[in-house]
Design a protein around this motif. Sequence first.
Motif, PDB file in Angstrom:
ATOM      1  N   ARG A 118      14.268   9.237  -6.156  1.00  0.00           N
ATOM      2  CA  ARG A 118      15.293   8.983  -5.137  1.00  0.00           C
ATOM      3  C   ARG A 118      16.138   7.745  -5.426  1.00  0.00           C
ATOM      4  NH1 ARG A 118      13.734  12.467  -1.080  1.00  0.00           N
ATOM      5  NH2 ARG A 118      11.572  13.130  -1.253  1.00  0.00           N
ATOM      6  N   THR A 119      15.971   7.153  -6.579  1.00  0.00           N
ATOM      7  CA  THR A 119      16.675   5.922  -6.918  1.00  0.00           C
ATOM      8  C   THR A 119      17.763   6.199  -7.942  1.00  0.00           C
ATOM      9  OG1 THR A 119      14.775   4.532  -6.416  1.00  0.00           O
ATOM     10  CG2 THR A 119      16.379   3.627  -7.936  1.00  0.00           C
ATOM     11  N   VAL A 120      18.937   5.591  -7.720  1.00  0.00           N
ATOM     12  CA  VAL A 120      20.068   5.775  -8.635  1.00  0.00           C
ATOM     13  C   VAL A 120      20.141   4.603  -9.613  1.00  0.00           C
ATOM     14  CG1 VAL A 120      21.390   7.216  -7.049  1.00  0.00           C
ATOM     15  CG2 VAL A 120      21.610   4.732  -6.908  1.00  0.00           C
ATOM     16  N   CYS A 121      21.161   4.622 -10.473  1.00  0.00           N
ATOM     17  CA  CYS A 121      21.226   3.704 -11.609  1.00  0.00           C
ATOM     18  C   CYS A 121      21.209   2.236 -11.210  1.00  0.00           C
ATOM     19  CB  CYS A 121      22.464   4.001 -12.442  1.00  0.00           C
ATOM     20  SG  CYS A 121      24.019   3.889 -11.505  1.00  0.00           S
ATOM     21  N   ILE A 122      21.679   1.884 -10.019  1.00  0.00           N
ATOM     22  CA  ILE A 122      21.690   0.468  -9.628  1.00  0.00           C
ATOM     23  C   ILE A 122      20.343   0.007  -9.090  1.00  0.00           C
ATOM     24  CG2 ILE A 122      24.172   0.468  -9.148  1.00  0.00           C
ATOM     25  CD1 ILE A 122      23.431   0.551  -6.133  1.00  0.00           C
ATOM     26  N   GLY A 123      19.409   0.936  -8.892  1.00  0.00           N
ATOM     27  CA  GLY A 123      18.098   0.577  -8.355  1.00  0.00           C
ATOM     28  C   GLY A 123      17.988   0.782  -6.862  1.00  0.00           C
ATOM     29  N   GLY A 124      19.067   1.268  -6.237  1.00  0.00           N
ATOM     30  CA  GLY A 124      19.057   1.523  -4.799  1.00  0.00           C
ATOM     31  C   GLY A 124      18.776   2.975  -4.482  1.00  0.00           C
ATOM     32  N   ASP A 173       9.418  -3.741 -14.316  1.00  0.00           N
ATOM     33  CA  ASP A 173      10.667  -3.210 -14.862  1.00  0.00           C
ATOM     34  C   ASP A 173      11.608  -2.782 -13.742  1.00  0.00           C
ATOM     35  OD1 ASP A 173       9.776  -3.625 -17.438  1.00  0.00           O
ATOM     36  OD2 ASP A 173       9.146  -1.539 -17.753  1.00  0.00           O
ATOM     37  N   PHE A 174      11.063  -2.083 -12.745  1.00  0.00           N
ATOM     38  CA  PHE A 174      11.883  -1.669 -11.603  1.00  0.00           C
ATOM     39  C   PHE A 174      12.456  -2.899 -10.902  1.00  0.00           C
ATOM     40  CE2 PHE A 174      12.555  -0.929  -7.127  1.00  0.00           C
ATOM     41  CZ  PHE A 174      13.236   0.275  -7.087  1.00  0.00           C
ATOM     42  N   TYR A 175      11.617  -3.886 -10.686  1.00  0.00           N
ATOM     43  CA  TYR A 175      12.053  -5.111 -10.005  1.00  0.00           C
ATOM     44  C   TYR A 175      13.234  -5.734 -10.741  1.00  0.00           C
ATOM     45  CZ  TYR A 175      11.527  -9.416  -7.287  1.00  0.00           C
ATOM     46  OH  TYR A 175      11.743 -10.465  -6.441  1.00  0.00           O
ATOM     47  N   GLU A 176      13.120  -5.802 -12.063  1.00  0.00           N
ATOM     48  CA  GLU A 176      14.165  -6.451 -12.850  1.00  0.00           C
ATOM     49  C   GLU A 176      15.496  -5.722 -12.732  1.00  0.00           C
ATOM     50  OE1 GLU A 176      14.657  -8.316 -17.295  1.00  0.00           O
ATOM     51  OE2 GLU A 176      13.723  -6.339 -17.143  1.00  0.00           O
ATOM     52  N   TYR A 177      15.501  -4.398 -12.936  1.00  0.00           N
ATOM     53  CA  TYR A 177      16.816  -3.736 -12.941  1.00  0.00           C
ATOM     54  C   TYR A 177      17.400  -3.598 -11.550  1.00  0.00           C
ATOM     55  CZ  TYR A 177      15.417   1.196 -11.850  1.00  0.00           C
ATOM     56  OH  TYR A 177      14.987   2.362 -11.258  1.00  0.00           O
ATOM     57  N   ALA A 178      16.544  -3.469 -10.505  1.00  0.00           N
ATOM     58  CA  ALA A 178      17.077  -3.407  -9.139  1.00  0.00           C
ATOM     59  C   ALA A 178      17.628  -4.764  -8.701  1.00  0.00           C
ATOM     60  CB  ALA A 178      15.997  -2.935  -8.168  1.00  0.00           C
ATOM     61  N   MET A 179      16.986  -5.833  -9.120  1.00  0.00           N
ATOM     62  CA  MET A 179      17.489  -7.177  -8.801  1.00  0.00           C
ATOM     63  C   MET A 179      18.849  -7.422  -9.465  1.00  0.00           C
ATOM     64  SD  MET A 179      17.276 -10.167  -7.418  1.00  0.00           S
ATOM     65  CE  MET A 179      15.574 -10.481  -6.909  1.00  0.00           C
ATOM     66  N   TRP A 180      18.931  -7.137 -10.772  1.00  0.00           N
ATOM     67  CA  TRP A 180      20.175  -7.402 -11.493  1.00  0.00           C
ATOM     68  C   TRP A 180      21.295  -6.460 -11.079  1.00  0.00           C
ATOM     69  CZ3 TRP A 180      21.523 -11.503 -14.145  1.00  0.00           C
ATOM     70  CH2 TRP A 180      20.531 -12.331 -14.676  1.00  0.00           C
ATOM     71  N   ASN A 181      20.986  -5.186 -10.906  1.00  0.00           N
ATOM     72  CA  ASN A 181      22.038  -4.190 -10.733  1.00  0.00           C
ATOM     73  C   ASN A 181      22.417  -3.905  -9.283  1.00  0.00           C
ATOM     74  OD1 ASN A 181      22.393  -3.582 -13.552  1.00  0.00           O
ATOM     75  ND2 ASN A 181      20.398  -2.593 -13.470  1.00  0.00           N
ATOM     76  N   HIS A 182      21.569  -4.307  -8.341  1.00  0.00           N
ATOM     77  CA  HIS A 182      21.936  -4.090  -6.942  1.00  0.00           C
ATOM     78  C   HIS A 182      21.946  -5.393  -6.147  1.00  0.00           C
ATOM     79  CE1 HIS A 182      21.442  -1.630  -2.968  1.00  0.00           C
ATOM     80  NE2 HIS A 182      22.620  -2.181  -3.094  1.00  0.00           N
ATOM     81  N   ILE A 183      20.806  -6.045  -6.037  1.00  0.00           N
ATOM     82  CA  ILE A 183      20.704  -7.199  -5.139  1.00  0.00           C
ATOM     83  C   ILE A 183      21.697  -8.304  -5.510  1.00  0.00           C
ATOM     84  CG2 ILE A 183      19.213  -9.044  -4.307  1.00  0.00           C
ATOM     85  CD1 ILE A 183      18.647  -6.257  -3.106  1.00  0.00           C
ATOM     86  N   LEU A 184      21.776  -8.664  -6.797  1.00  0.00           N
ATOM     87  CA  LEU A 184      22.675  -9.748  -7.188  1.00  0.00           C
ATOM     88  C   LEU A 184      24.142  -9.371  -7.058  1.00  0.00           C
ATOM     89  CD1 LEU A 184      20.818 -11.325 -10.245  1.00  0.00           C
ATOM     90  CD2 LEU A 184      20.929 -12.150  -7.887  1.00  0.00           C
ATOM     91  N   SER A 185      24.428  -8.066  -6.957  1.00  0.00           N
ATOM     92  CA  SER A 185      25.821  -7.630  -6.815  1.00  0.00           C
ATOM     93  C   SER A 185      26.275  -7.579  -5.357  1.00  0.00           C
ATOM     94  CB  SER A 185      25.996  -6.245  -7.444  1.00  0.00           C
ATOM     95  OG  SER A 185      25.392  -5.253  -6.630  1.00  0.00           O
ATOM     96  N   THR A 186      25.376  -7.814  -4.431  1.00  0.00           N
ATOM     97  CA  THR A 186      25.733  -7.617  -3.020  1.00  0.00           C
ATOM     98  C   THR A 186      26.416  -8.825  -2.389  1.00  0.00           C
ATOM     99  OG1 THR A 186      23.547  -8.364  -2.250  1.00  0.00           O
ATOM    100  CG2 THR A 186      23.831  -5.987  -2.618  1.00  0.00           C
ATOM    101  N   GLN A 187      26.376  -9.985  -3.027  1.00  0.00           N
ATOM    102  CA  GLN A 187      26.985 -11.167  -2.433  1.00  0.00           C
ATOM    103  C   GLN A 187      27.957 -11.827  -3.404  1.00  0.00           C
ATOM    104  OE1 GLN A 187      24.288 -14.075  -0.824  1.00  0.00           O
ATOM    105  NE2 GLN A 187      25.832 -14.772   0.622  1.00  0.00           N
ATOM    106  N   ASP A 188      29.165 -12.094  -2.904  1.00  0.00           N
ATOM    107  CA  ASP A 188      30.167 -12.796  -3.701  1.00  0.00           C
ATOM    108  C   ASP A 188      29.796 -14.273  -3.762  1.00  0.00           C
ATOM    109  OD1 ASP A 188      32.528 -14.300  -4.426  1.00  0.00           O
ATOM    110  OD2 ASP A 188      33.679 -12.463  -4.090  1.00  0.00           O
ATOM    111  N   PRO A 189      29.545 -14.818  -4.958  1.00  0.00           N
ATOM    112  CA  PRO A 189      29.092 -16.211  -5.051  1.00  0.00           C
ATOM    113  C   PRO A 189      30.147 -17.228  -4.612  1.00  0.00           C
ATOM    114  CG  PRO A 189      29.551 -15.322  -7.222  1.00  0.00           C
ATOM    115  CD  PRO A 189      29.632 -14.168  -6.270  1.00  0.00           C
ATOM    116  N   LYS A 190      31.421 -16.813  -4.563  1.00  0.00           N
ATOM    117  CA  LYS A 190      32.482 -17.747  -4.180  1.00  0.00           C
ATOM    118  C   LYS A 190      32.758 -17.722  -2.682  1.00  0.00           C
ATOM    119  CE  LYS A 190      34.776 -17.621  -8.679  1.00  0.00           C
ATOM    120  NZ  LYS A 190      36.013 -17.250  -9.408  1.00  0.00           N
ATOM    121  N   THR A 191      32.817 -16.533  -2.104  1.00  0.00           N
ATOM    122  CA  THR A 191      33.192 -16.422  -0.683  1.00  0.00           C
ATOM    123  C   THR A 191      31.992 -16.233   0.236  1.00  0.00           C
ATOM    124  OG1 THR A 191      33.417 -14.013  -0.712  1.00  0.00           O
ATOM    125  CG2 THR A 191      35.337 -15.320  -1.417  1.00  0.00           C
ATOM    126  N   GLY A 192      30.842 -15.813  -0.322  1.00  0.00           N
ATOM    127  CA  GLY A 192      29.693 -15.481   0.515  1.00  0.00           C
ATOM    128  C   GLY A 192      29.780 -14.095   1.114  1.00  0.00           C
TER     129      GLY A 192
END
Length: 204
Positions: A118-124, A173-192
């Motif tokens: 049930r998980t797609v390429c971004i880990g979500g 392995d799952f933790y690593e790719y879901a963190m990099w490909n989904h979680i870290l992409s959810t927040q803009d580091p400049k605007t929040g």
Amino acid sequence: CFRSICDWAVLVVEKLSHDDMQRVLGWEHGGMNETLADAYAIFKDKRYLKAAKKYSHEVMVNGMKGEGSYNKDFLSGKHANTQVPKYIGFQRIAQQDPSAADYAAAARNFWDDVATNRTVCIGGNSINEHFLGHNNCSKYIYEADGPESCNTNNMLKLSEMLFDSTHDARYADFYEYAMWNHILSTQDPKTGGYVYFTSLRPQA
């Protein structure tokens, strides 16, 4: 303060029958079983472990228990982030009570089904907050409300717990790719600015 809140959580459901409690657990209630299992780990008061099991939704244990086999349609259509915290709690209970083998098996099988089916390429996972059936994945392309960041965050938590218990690299392995490909992409580091649904729809 934490212990007082746990005492309240035990007391507030004390007079509910088994059947009434199970009906209550059909709705979104967060990680109550995990929290009470944590209280047991801290205070060694068996009331908290008993309460953690009382706050465990048996239909979700029974639907995913078994060694190496489970119903791959069981989760389809269910509200996704209602379920993930339940299985985190099942794993936490199993860590505290080695006799809770069904809880441990259910947590492992749930992770396996979500992570591999049930998980797609971004880990979500999930569309419009619900798990899709295995043959309905085209919805990821045309629905705007794609994987929820909270689902992925909770899957990271479950992955970490399962890795701690098994040292199986697939959880890391799952933790690593879901963190990099989904979680870290959810927040803009400049605007929040923050993304709750990460759409996979083209040009979304």
